[in-house]
Design a protein around this motif. Structure first.
Motif, PDB file in Angstrom:
ATOM      1  N   TYR A  33       0.339   1.259   1.593  1.00  0.00           N
ATOM      2  CA  TYR A  33      -0.047  -0.130   1.850  1.00  0.00           C
ATOM      3  C   TYR A  33       0.737  -0.664   3.047  1.00  0.00           C
ATOM      4  O   TYR A  33       1.915  -0.353   3.218  1.00  0.00           O
ATOM      5  N   GLN A  50      -5.852   5.050   0.090  1.00  0.00           N
ATOM      6  CA  GLN A  50      -5.790   5.645  -1.249  1.00  0.00           C
ATOM      7  C   GLN A  50      -6.379   7.037  -1.178  1.00  0.00           C
ATOM      8  O   GLN A  50      -7.596   7.189  -1.013  1.00  0.00           O
ATOM      9  N   SER A  95       2.720   4.186  -3.472  1.00  0.00           N
ATOM     10  CA  SER A  95       2.705   4.272  -4.937  1.00  0.00           C
ATOM     11  C   SER A  95       1.916   5.491  -5.376  1.00  0.00           C
ATOM     12  O   SER A  95       1.109   6.045  -4.625  1.00  0.00           O
ATOM     13  N   LEU A  96       2.136   5.866  -6.632  1.00  0.00           N
ATOM     14  CA  LEU A  96       1.300   6.860  -7.275  1.00  0.00           C
ATOM     15  C   LEU A  96       0.018   6.183  -7.723  1.00  0.00           C
ATOM     16  O   LEU A  96      -0.062   4.957  -7.763  1.00  0.00           O
ATOM     17  N   LEU A  97      -0.970   6.940  -8.061  1.00  0.00           N
ATOM     18  CA  LEU A  97      -2.185   6.358  -8.618  1.00  0.00           C
ATOM     19  C   LEU A  97      -2.325   6.749 -10.079  1.00  0.00           C
ATOM     20  O   LEU A  97      -2.131   5.936 -10.954  1.00  0.00           O
ATOM     21  N   ASN A 100       0.282   5.947 -13.020  1.00  0.00           N
ATOM     22  CA  ASN A 100       1.337   5.130 -12.424  1.00  0.00           C
ATOM     23  C   ASN A 100       1.618   3.897 -13.269  1.00  0.00           C
ATOM     24  O   ASN A 100       0.846   3.513 -14.142  1.00  0.00           O
ATOM     25  N   THR A 101       2.738   3.290 -13.003  1.00  0.00           N
ATOM     26  CA  THR A 101       3.150   2.095 -13.728  1.00  0.00           C
ATOM     27  C   THR A 101       2.834   0.846 -12.935  1.00  0.00           C
ATOM     28  O   THR A 101       3.293  -0.229 -13.287  1.00  0.00           O
ATOM     29  N   GLY A 102       2.077   0.983 -11.877  1.00  0.00           N
ATOM     30  CA  GLY A 102       1.670  -0.163 -11.100  1.00  0.00           C
ATOM     31  C   GLY A 102       2.633  -0.546 -10.006  1.00  0.00           C
ATOM     32  O   GLY A 102       2.318  -1.359  -9.166  1.00  0.00           O
ATOM     33  N   GLU A 103       3.843   0.034 -10.009  1.00  0.00           N
ATOM     34  CA  GLU A 103       4.880  -0.376  -9.076  1.00  0.00           C
ATOM     35  C   GLU A 103       4.619   0.149  -7.679  1.00  0.00           C
ATOM     36  O   GLU A 103       4.226   1.295  -7.494  1.00  0.00           O
ATOM     37  N   LEU A 104       4.857  -0.696  -6.689  1.00  0.00           N
ATOM     38  CA  LEU A 104       4.877  -0.282  -5.300  1.00  0.00           C
ATOM     39  C   LEU A 104       6.327  -0.133  -4.860  1.00  0.00           C
ATOM     40  O   LEU A 104       7.182  -0.949  -5.220  1.00  0.00           O
ATOM     41  N   PHE A 105       6.584   0.889  -4.060  1.00  0.00           N
ATOM     42  CA  PHE A 105       7.911   1.131  -3.521  1.00  0.00           C
ATOM     43  C   PHE A 105       7.871   0.792  -2.032  1.00  0.00           C
ATOM     44  O   PHE A 105       7.056   1.328  -1.292  1.00  0.00           O
ATOM     45  N   PHE A 106       8.776  -0.077  -1.627  1.00  0.00           N
ATOM     46  CA  PHE A 106       8.741  -0.613  -0.269  1.00  0.00           C
ATOM     47  C   PHE A 106       9.788   0.005   0.638  1.00  0.00           C
ATOM     48  O   PHE A 106      10.875   0.384   0.193  1.00  0.00           O
TER      49      PHE A 106
ATOM     50  N   TYR B  33      -0.930  -5.930 -14.311  1.00  0.00           N
ATOM     51  CA  TYR B  33       0.525  -5.899 -14.271  1.00  0.00           C
ATOM     52  C   TYR B  33       1.027  -7.170 -13.584  1.00  0.00           C
ATOM     53  O   TYR B  33       0.384  -7.696 -12.676  1.00  0.00           O
ATOM     54  N   PHE B  35       4.800  -8.530 -11.810  1.00  0.00           N
ATOM     55  CA  PHE B  35       6.085  -8.051 -11.319  1.00  0.00           C
ATOM     56  C   PHE B  35       6.910  -9.210 -10.773  1.00  0.00           C
ATOM     57  O   PHE B  35       6.370 -10.202 -10.276  1.00  0.00           O
ATOM     58  N   TYR B  37       9.770  -9.117  -7.794  1.00  0.00           N
ATOM     59  CA  TYR B  37      10.482  -8.341  -6.792  1.00  0.00           C
ATOM     60  C   TYR B  37      11.563  -9.228  -6.181  1.00  0.00           C
ATOM     61  O   TYR B  37      11.388 -10.428  -6.010  1.00  0.00           O
ATOM     62  N   GLN B  44      14.407  -5.051   2.184  1.00  0.00           N
ATOM     63  CA  GLN B  44      13.700  -4.132   1.292  1.00  0.00           C
ATOM     64  C   GLN B  44      13.385  -4.795  -0.032  1.00  0.00           C
ATOM     65  O   GLN B  44      14.272  -5.335  -0.701  1.00  0.00           O
ATOM     66  N   MET B  45      12.149  -4.742  -0.430  1.00  0.00           N
ATOM     67  CA  MET B  45      11.703  -5.304  -1.700  1.00  0.00           C
ATOM     68  C   MET B  45      12.143  -4.380  -2.832  1.00  0.00           C
ATOM     69  O   MET B  45      11.860  -3.177  -2.816  1.00  0.00           O
ATOM     70  N   ARG B  50       8.993  -5.638 -14.695  1.00  0.00           N
ATOM     71  CA  ARG B  50       7.545  -5.430 -14.747  1.00  0.00           C
ATOM     72  C   ARG B  50       7.047  -5.776 -16.148  1.00  0.00           C
ATOM     73  O   ARG B  50       7.719  -5.505 -17.147  1.00  0.00           O
ATOM     74  N   ARG B  95      -0.946  -7.320 -10.073  1.00  0.00           N
ATOM     75  CA  ARG B  95      -1.735  -6.152  -9.696  1.00  0.00           C
ATOM     76  C   ARG B  95      -2.714  -5.852 -10.802  1.00  0.00           C
ATOM     77  O   ARG B  95      -2.353  -5.813 -11.976  1.00  0.00           O
ATOM     78  N   GLY B  99      -6.007   1.576 -10.816  1.00  0.00           N
ATOM     79  CA  GLY B  99      -5.116   2.168  -9.828  1.00  0.00           C
ATOM     80  C   GLY B  99      -5.547   1.877  -8.418  1.00  0.00           C
ATOM     81  O   GLY B  99      -4.782   2.055  -7.479  1.00  0.00           O
ATOM     82  N   LEU B 103      -1.092  -5.209  -4.509  1.00  0.00           N
ATOM     83  CA  LEU B 103      -0.302  -6.299  -5.076  1.00  0.00           C
ATOM     84  C   LEU B 103      -0.655  -7.604  -4.377  1.00  0.00           C
ATOM     85  O   LEU B 103      -0.764  -7.646  -3.150  1.00  0.00           O
TER      86      LEU B 103
END
Lengths: 115, 115
Positions: A33, A50, A95-97, A100-106, B33, B35, B37, B44-45, B50, B95, B99, B103
């Motif tokens: 993203y 995606q 993120s994973l699809l 996944n737990t819905g979390e985005l990693f920035f 979901y 969140f 953050y 960095q976020m 969650r 979110r 999948g 966000l």
């Protein structure tokens, strides 16, 4: 690396120049993203990749903005003919699809300043 | 489209005290979901906490807990025993459970912590 990596960390450019911002997502993450964060604003969605599907470009503000993702990994956001209103922090996330737990990693973002 | 609203641009708290940050959202979906953050000056976020909408129990992570009111579409964050390191911008985000979604963020609340 262990996290999302973005480069450059800071970029100063002159109005009218083109810029490229790079994002290297977490290995194995199929979704990527791009968000834009302008001063005093929240995060504005730009584009979403995606897997091998066509990207969701619905957030791109103008046709001066484009992005690609090569080999399902690294992504480049390109801004052509930059304008002063393009000045912002550009954040990339992955993120994973499946499962996944819905979390985005920035990542830490690329701060763009257009003079 | 989903929207997320954070009505407090800035909040202040003293060390060791408790503070609550507000968030409301609008959606027609039943599964999603939510969140919180945190964004320190490093940009960095960082995920704080969650909540899955199907879970009635409020999520808790150490000093951070949420008050999730699904019917009211409210998702507040409580920080107990506030520490200087908690000072940051806090973003509430939504979110979809699918999948294939991004966000959606609120505009953020700046938390100031004083000694």
């Amino acid at each position: 690396g262990a996290g999302v990596s973005q480069s450059p960390s800071n970029k100063v450019t002159e109005k009218g120049k083109d810029v490229e911002l790079r994002c290297d997502p977490i290995s194995g993450h199929t979704a990527l993203y791009w968000y834009r964060q302008s001063l005093g604003q929240g995060l504005e969605f730009l584009i979403y990749f995606q897997g091998n599907s066509a990207p969701d470009k619905s957030g791109l503000p103008s046709d001066r903005f484009s992005a690609e993702r090569t080999g399902g990994s690294v992504s480049t956001l390109t801004i052509q003919r930059t304008q002063q209103e393009d000045s912002a922090v550009y954040l990339c996330a992955s993120s994973l699809l499946s499962g996944n737990t819905g979390e985005l990693f920035f990542g830490e973002g690329s701060r763009l300043t257009v003079l | 489209a989903q929207t997320v609203t954070q009505s407090q641009p800035e909040m202040s708290v003293q060390e060791a005290e408790t503070v609550t940050l507000s968030c409301t959202y609008d959606t027609s979906e039943s599964d999603y979901y939510l969140f919180w953050y945190k964004q320190p000056p490093s940009r960095q976020m960082i995920l704080v906490i969650r909540q899955e909408a199907y879970k009635q129990q409020n999520a808790t992570e150490n000093r951070f807990s949420v008050n999730f009111q699904k019917a009211a579409k409210s998702f507040s964050l409580k920080i107990s025993d506030s520490q200087l390191g908690d000072a940051a911008m806090y973003f509430c985000a939504y979110r979809s459970y699918s999948g294939y979604s991004t966000l959606t963020f609120g505009k953020g609340t700046m938390l100031l912590v004083s000694p």
